[in-house]
Design a protein around this motif. Sequence first.
Motif, PDB file in Angstrom:
ATOM      1  N   GLY A 288      -3.536   6.025   7.947  1.00  0.00           N
ATOM      2  CA  GLY A 288      -3.041   6.960   7.823  1.00  0.00           C
ATOM      3  C   GLY A 288      -3.546   8.006   6.295  1.00  0.00           C
ATOM      4  N   LEU A 289      -4.621   7.778   6.612  1.00  0.00           N
ATOM      5  CA  LEU A 289      -5.313   7.948   4.755  1.00  0.00           C
ATOM      6  C   LEU A 289      -6.547   9.824   5.661  1.00  0.00           C
ATOM      7  CD1 LEU A 289      -6.818   5.698   2.216  1.00  0.00           C
ATOM      8  CD2 LEU A 289      -4.585   7.175   2.440  1.00  0.00           C
ATOM      9  N   LEU A 290      -7.065   9.122   7.085  1.00  0.00           N
ATOM     10  CA  LEU A 290      -8.046  10.162   7.953  1.00  0.00           C
ATOM     11  C   LEU A 290      -7.232   9.982   8.997  1.00  0.00           C
ATOM     12  CD1 LEU A 290     -11.045   8.630   6.894  1.00  0.00           C
ATOM     13  CD2 LEU A 290      -9.799  11.101   5.592  1.00  0.00           C
ATOM     14  N   PRO A 291      -7.062  11.193  10.219  1.00  0.00           N
ATOM     15  CA  PRO A 291      -6.950  11.702  11.209  1.00  0.00           C
ATOM     16  C   PRO A 291      -8.247  10.799  12.276  1.00  0.00           C
ATOM     17  CG  PRO A 291      -8.168  13.448  10.544  1.00  0.00           C
ATOM     18  CD  PRO A 291      -7.893  12.511   9.253  1.00  0.00           C
ATOM     19  N   THR A 292      -6.621  10.511  13.434  1.00  0.00           N
ATOM     20  CA  THR A 292      -7.386   9.651  14.274  1.00  0.00           C
ATOM     21  C   THR A 292      -7.784  10.957  15.336  1.00  0.00           C
ATOM     22  OG1 THR A 292      -5.161   9.014  15.348  1.00  0.00           O
ATOM     23  CG2 THR A 292      -6.904   7.494  13.890  1.00  0.00           C
ATOM     24  N   THR A 293      -8.355  11.402  15.225  1.00  0.00           N
ATOM     25  CA  THR A 293      -8.461  13.144  16.405  1.00  0.00           C
ATOM     26  C   THR A 293     -10.426  12.172  16.584  1.00  0.00           C
ATOM     27  OG1 THR A 293      -7.365  14.668  14.586  1.00  0.00           O
ATOM     28  CG2 THR A 293      -8.925  15.066  16.482  1.00  0.00           C
ATOM     29  N   PHE A 294     -10.645  11.793  16.020  1.00  0.00           N
ATOM     30  CA  PHE A 294     -11.541  11.311  15.938  1.00  0.00           C
ATOM     31  C   PHE A 294     -12.161  10.361  16.171  1.00  0.00           C
ATOM     32  CE2 PHE A 294     -13.122  15.953  14.727  1.00  0.00           C
ATOM     33  CZ  PHE A 294     -13.209  16.179  16.151  1.00  0.00           C
ATOM     34  N   THR A 295     -12.784   9.330  16.945  1.00  0.00           N
ATOM     35  CA  THR A 295     -13.133   7.509  16.499  1.00  0.00           C
ATOM     36  C   THR A 295     -13.689   7.478  15.113  1.00  0.00           C
ATOM     37  OG1 THR A 295     -15.152   7.762  17.367  1.00  0.00           O
ATOM     38  CG2 THR A 295     -13.703   7.088  19.044  1.00  0.00           C
ATOM     39  N   ALA A 296     -13.703   6.273  14.132  1.00  0.00           N
ATOM     40  CA  ALA A 296     -14.056   5.996  12.553  1.00  0.00           C
ATOM     41  C   ALA A 296     -15.802   6.565  13.163  1.00  0.00           C
ATOM     42  CB  ALA A 296     -13.860   4.987  12.182  1.00  0.00           C
ATOM     43  N   ALA A 297     -16.198   6.791  13.978  1.00  0.00           N
ATOM     44  CA  ALA A 297     -17.703   6.372  14.573  1.00  0.00           C
ATOM     45  C   ALA A 297     -18.542   7.696  13.830  1.00  0.00           C
ATOM     46  CB  ALA A 297     -18.835   5.766  15.582  1.00  0.00           C
ATOM     47  N   GLU A 298     -17.128   8.417  15.331  1.00  0.00           N
ATOM     48  CA  GLU A 298     -17.621   9.741  15.499  1.00  0.00           C
ATOM     49  C   GLU A 298     -17.205  11.020  14.231  1.00  0.00           C
ATOM     50  OE1 GLU A 298     -16.144  10.091  20.019  1.00  0.00           O
ATOM     51  OE2 GLU A 298     -14.550  10.411  18.945  1.00  0.00           O
ATOM     52  N   LEU A 299     -16.574  10.251  13.807  1.00  0.00           N
ATOM     53  CA  LEU A 299     -16.523  11.571  11.943  1.00  0.00           C
ATOM     54  C   LEU A 299     -17.488  10.806  11.409  1.00  0.00           C
ATOM     55  CD1 LEU A 299     -13.856  12.941  10.821  1.00  0.00           C
ATOM     56  CD2 LEU A 299     -12.734  10.537   9.942  1.00  0.00           C
ATOM     57  N   LEU A 300     -17.738   9.646  11.202  1.00  0.00           N
ATOM     58  CA  LEU A 300     -18.709   9.723  10.182  1.00  0.00           C
ATOM     59  C   LEU A 300     -20.072  10.233  10.576  1.00  0.00           C
ATOM     60  CD1 LEU A 300     -19.887   8.342   7.608  1.00  0.00           C
ATOM     61  CD2 LEU A 300     -20.739   6.217   9.325  1.00  0.00           C
ATOM     62  N   GLY A 301     -20.409  10.434  11.539  1.00  0.00           N
ATOM     63  CA  GLY A 301     -21.203  11.558  12.137  1.00  0.00           C
ATOM     64  C   GLY A 301     -21.339  12.448  11.684  1.00  0.00           C
ATOM     65  N   LEU A 302     -20.040  13.226  12.555  1.00  0.00           N
ATOM     66  CA  LEU A 302     -19.448  14.404  11.792  1.00  0.00           C
ATOM     67  C   LEU A 302     -20.174  14.653   9.967  1.00  0.00           C
ATOM     68  CD1 LEU A 302     -16.537  14.789  14.407  1.00  0.00           C
ATOM     69  CD2 LEU A 302     -19.324  16.214  14.740  1.00  0.00           C
ATOM     70  N   VAL A 303     -19.305  14.014   9.523  1.00  0.00           N
ATOM     71  CA  VAL A 303     -18.987  14.235   8.048  1.00  0.00           C
ATOM     72  C   VAL A 303     -20.843  13.946   7.064  1.00  0.00           C
ATOM     73  CG1 VAL A 303     -18.727  13.231   5.602  1.00  0.00           C
ATOM     74  CG2 VAL A 303     -17.595  13.231   7.833  1.00  0.00           C
ATOM     75  N   ILE A 304     -21.747  12.829   8.038  1.00  0.00           N
ATOM     76  CA  ILE A 304     -23.489  12.521   7.960  1.00  0.00           C
ATOM     77  C   ILE A 304     -24.297  14.486   8.266  1.00  0.00           C
ATOM     78  CG2 ILE A 304     -25.287  12.099   8.444  1.00  0.00           C
ATOM     79  CD1 ILE A 304     -23.696   9.598   7.808  1.00  0.00           C
ATOM     80  N   HIS A 305     -23.796  14.387   9.586  1.00  0.00           N
ATOM     81  CA  HIS A 305     -24.338  15.887   9.334  1.00  0.00           C
ATOM     82  C   HIS A 305     -24.383  17.287   8.641  1.00  0.00           C
ATOM     83  CE1 HIS A 305     -26.975  14.700  12.232  1.00  0.00           C
ATOM     84  NE2 HIS A 305     -25.598  13.384  13.207  1.00  0.00           N
ATOM     85  N   LEU A 306     -22.860  17.392   8.675  1.00  0.00           N
ATOM     86  CA  LEU A 306     -22.589  18.618   8.120  1.00  0.00           C
ATOM     87  C   LEU A 306     -22.975  18.310   6.645  1.00  0.00           C
ATOM     88  CD1 LEU A 306     -18.861  19.026   9.085  1.00  0.00           C
ATOM     89  CD2 LEU A 306     -20.644  20.528   9.662  1.00  0.00           C
ATOM     90  N   SER A 307     -22.607  17.666   6.180  1.00  0.00           N
ATOM     91  CA  SER A 307     -23.684  16.919   4.448  1.00  0.00           C
ATOM     92  C   SER A 307     -25.113  17.775   4.911  1.00  0.00           C
ATOM     93  CB  SER A 307     -23.287  15.668   4.044  1.00  0.00           C
ATOM     94  OG  SER A 307     -24.586  14.479   4.624  1.00  0.00           O
ATOM     95  N   GLY A 308     -26.177  17.640   5.310  1.00  0.00           N
ATOM     96  CA  GLY A 308     -27.397  17.794   5.639  1.00  0.00           C
ATOM     97  C   GLY A 308     -27.501  19.049   6.655  1.00  0.00           C
TER      98      GLY A 308
END
Length: 192
Positions: A136-156
């Motif tokens: 419950g620490l992170l939302p489930t709107t996106f799968t874990a893989a999708e969320l990680l991909g979005l975070v990585i791309h936003l960081s760059g």
Amino acid sequence: MSPGTTRDPASTQRRLLEAGRDEFAAVGVAGARVDRIAAAARSNKAQIYHYFDSKDGLFDAVFDQMCRETLDEVPIDPADLPEYAGRLHDSYRRRPWVQRLATWHRLERGADAALEVVIASNTAKIESVARAQSDGLLPTTFTAAELLGLVIHLSGFWESNVREYDALVTDVGVARRREVVVAAVAALVGAR
């Protein structure tokens, strides 16, 4: 051996990796020239082939080293993905060749087998994000893989833009760029 150098295999390899990194970041694998790499490393072409077997082998070693350095420098914290993205952004800013090498890798080596170090790291990150979602620490709107991909791309985001976009945002300073990355990821995960 070039004048002024001594026989130190570790030093020679380090210089070749650094010179290779700079050459590959500038012109990619196809455009890179072993004679320029050797000259920049104060070495010779034979040493590239001795230590790395080929120009492609040197690129693989450069890319692998870059990935390992990034993974060591910026461990994921699934409980604070906004700050993780900020630290990843900081790493890209300090090491501008990372985004360029990643782009060349996608363009010129995309069909090659994926690097195990990156697969293992991303698998572990996805698993940690999935656990945080399950807890419950992170939302489930996106799968874990999708969320990680979005975070990585936003960081760059700031380090991977085209020159034409960069020309429109020259007034956005370094601190604000980091704030944008952190705020965007915070909005993505619903953090306040």
